[in-house]
Design an enzyme around this catalytic site. Structure first.
Site, PDB file in Angstrom:
ATOM      1  N   GLU A 198       0.234  -5.747  -3.960  1.00 58.28           N
ATOM      2  CA  GLU A 198       1.653  -6.075  -3.786  1.00 58.28           C
ATOM      3  C   GLU A 198       1.845  -7.032  -2.602  1.00 58.28           C
ATOM      4  OE1 GLU A 198       4.103  -2.554  -3.613  1.00 58.28           O
ATOM      5  OE2 GLU A 198       2.889  -1.500  -5.094  1.00 58.28           O
ATOM      6  N   ASN A 240      -2.571   4.006  -5.107  1.00 60.79           N
ATOM      7  CA  ASN A 240      -2.009   2.794  -4.505  1.00 60.79           C
ATOM      8  C   ASN A 240      -1.168   3.188  -3.294  1.00 60.79           C
ATOM      9  OD1 ASN A 240      -1.481  -0.142  -4.853  1.00 60.79           O
ATOM     10  ND2 ASN A 240       0.640   0.489  -5.186  1.00 60.79           N
ATOM     11  N   ASP A 296       2.753  -9.548   0.148  1.00 61.45           N
ATOM     12  CA  ASP A 296       3.730 -10.467   0.722  1.00 61.45           C
ATOM     13  C   ASP A 296       3.512 -10.485   2.232  1.00 61.45           C
ATOM     14  OD1 ASP A 296       5.148  -8.031   1.487  1.00 61.45           O
ATOM     15  OD2 ASP A 296       6.199  -8.120  -0.426  1.00 61.45           O
TER      16      ASP A 296
END
Length: 484
Positions: A273, A209, A275
């Site tokens: 994740e 990741n 945003d």
């Protein structure tokens, strides 16, 4: 002036919980958790995503669990949870050999009580690392790393859908970070971590990741080269996580192409994740652009067969890590600090409901043969009439001397399916060596596969998949599907 390059300086995710008064939050009702959608469309992110064979997740911290308004919203909209901090090394093993599972267990318990899967985050990361690890002599680091991975992955075995095994290993120029693990073991620490995690939890999907790898650039090229090597070596790498901490209006145009090239290696990809921060104060045009960004991201995932889902890093603007890490920026989520849906939510939901989806492929088997290579012309089982409420087809996707890999697609008919069973008979003594996204029963040459606890529900006209590797000559027997 152009906003700064995204830098993941995330430490503790504390958010800005003081922005919303408790009384105001308590007044928010479930009606605020959705927007008007066409009668035939799904009204929540998770339902719309599941209809396309994907998931839509969020990140939660232990502190979030005491906020009823937030958790009701999360449970209504999402079907995957990533712990914000509760499974990181400084929480789980702050002193050597002493493990603390309480915080992580609370997140898992919440997820299980709301039929949500869990993305384990994270086993090996240079950040939020206890001082005792950084201070170890180099000849002790590998043993400490392997023990930490084994102990944590064993504790959560069967409770997590996937692990971010190695988190953020790359510099911006595409070179590996020279952290404590690299200095002790060189680049081989990544393969060692993946093998150790697989040994502890063979059924979890294992990811690398990172951030700033969403577009095709030096950093993603470095990771792509590593992924090619790991796949060729038979290392149990199953997927790549694209963190996707974006600045509004700056989603890379090469996002979909970049996802596809990793998928072409036989790896799953996921937005992990998400945003999309705005320089404050946000105006209406920026909020509309944020909506276009979210729609673009969802559509990119739908267009890549191995993109398994999208997770937002948090729920609402009032609980985001962004303002505390990037001064002057905020409003990065799909809901505002009063839990009201924004244009980003509407765009994401509409993209899921109206977007064209390429049916997802199964997880890559951790025991994939090192010599596996795509079949020249994959074979597909003949179409079988619907028995009950579902149908199924089987496709050989890879083969090698003495073995092969197959993907089975289960489709619902005109009615939704709540639980499915697929059966077939091997024609020539084949045997399954590993199976994912289902549970199997074998009697001689007859195979029965039932849904896992997370993929039994299929919306009308929707589909889900499972897969396996098998010993013997590649075969695509006729399959049947039944539903209660």
């Amino acid at each position: 002036m152009k906003p700064p390059t995204i830098r993941n300086e995330r430490r503790r995710w504390t958010g800005a919980r003081g922005l919303v008064a408790v009384a105001a939050a308590a007044a928010v009702t479930a009606a605020a958790f959705a927007v008007a959608v066409p009668a035939q469309a799904a009204s929540t992110l998770k339902a719309a995503a599941e209809a396309k064979g994907r998931y839509f997740g969020t990140a939660l911290t232990r502190g979030d669990l005491s906020n009823t308004t937030l958790t009701n919203l999360a449970a209504a909209q999402f079907d995957m949870v990533t712990p914000g901090n509760e499974m990181k090394w400084d929480t789980t093993e702050s002193s050597r050999g002493s493990f603390n599972w309480g915080p992580g267990d609370q997140i898992v318990s919440f997820a299980q009580s709301h039929s949500m899967r869990v993305r384990g985050h994270t086993l090996v990361w240079h950040n939020q690392l206890p001082n005792w690890v950084s201070s170890l002599p180099t000849n002790q680091v590998q043993a400490a790393m392997e023990n930490h991975i084994t102990t944590e992955a064993t504790h959560y075995r069967g409770k997590v859908y996937s692990w971010d095994v190695v988190n953020e290993p790359y510099n911006e120029d595409g070179s590996l970070r020279q952290d404590v693990f690299y200095k002790a073991m060189g680049s081989g620490y990544i393969a060692d971590a993946l093998r150790t995690a697989h040994a502890a939890d063979p059924n979890a999907k294992l990811y690398i990741n990172d951030y700033n790898i969403e577009g095709i650039n030096a950093k993603s090229n470095g990771l792509y080269s590593l992924a090619q090597t790991l796949v060729a070596q038979g290392v149990p790498l199953n997927g790549i996580g694209f963190e996707s901490h974006f600045i509004v209006g700056q989603v890379p145009s090469t996002l979909q192409a970049n996802m596809q090239r990793f998928a072409d290696l036989g790896l799953d990809v996921a937005v992990t994740e998400l945003d999309d921060r705005i320089q404050m104060p946000a105006d209406s045009s920026e909020l509309q652009q944020q909506g276009r960004d979210y729609g673009m991201i969802v559509n990119a995932c739908l267009a890549v067969s191995r993109c398994v889902g999208v997770s937002q890093w948090g729920v609402d603007d009032g609980h985001s890590w962004i303002p505390g890490t990037f001064p002057g920026y905020g409003a990065p989520m799909m809901w505002d600090s009063s839990y009201q849906p924004k244009a980003a939510y509407t765009a994401a939901l509409n993209a899921l409901n109206s977007g064209t989806s390429v049916s997802p492929s199964p997880s890559v088997s951790p025991s994939r043969s090192p010599s596996a290579s795509p079949s020249a012309s994959p074979s597909v089982s003949p179409s079988v009439p619907v028995t009950g409420a579902c149908s199924a087809t089987i496709e050989t996707t890879n083969s090698w001397p003495g073995g092969f890999q197959s993907n089975v697609t289960v489709r619902a008919g005109s009615s939704a399916v709540n639980g499915w069973t697929v059966k077939w008979t091997w024609p020539g003594g084949q045997t399954i060596s590993s199976l994912w996204n289902g549970t199997q029963t074998v009697s001689g040459s007859s195979v029965t596969v039932r849904n896992a606890d997370y993929n039994g529900s299929i919306a009308a006209g929707g589909s889900t998949t499972f897969g396996f590797t098998a010993n013997g000559s590649a075969a695509t027997p006729a399959v049947t599907c039944t539903s209660p």
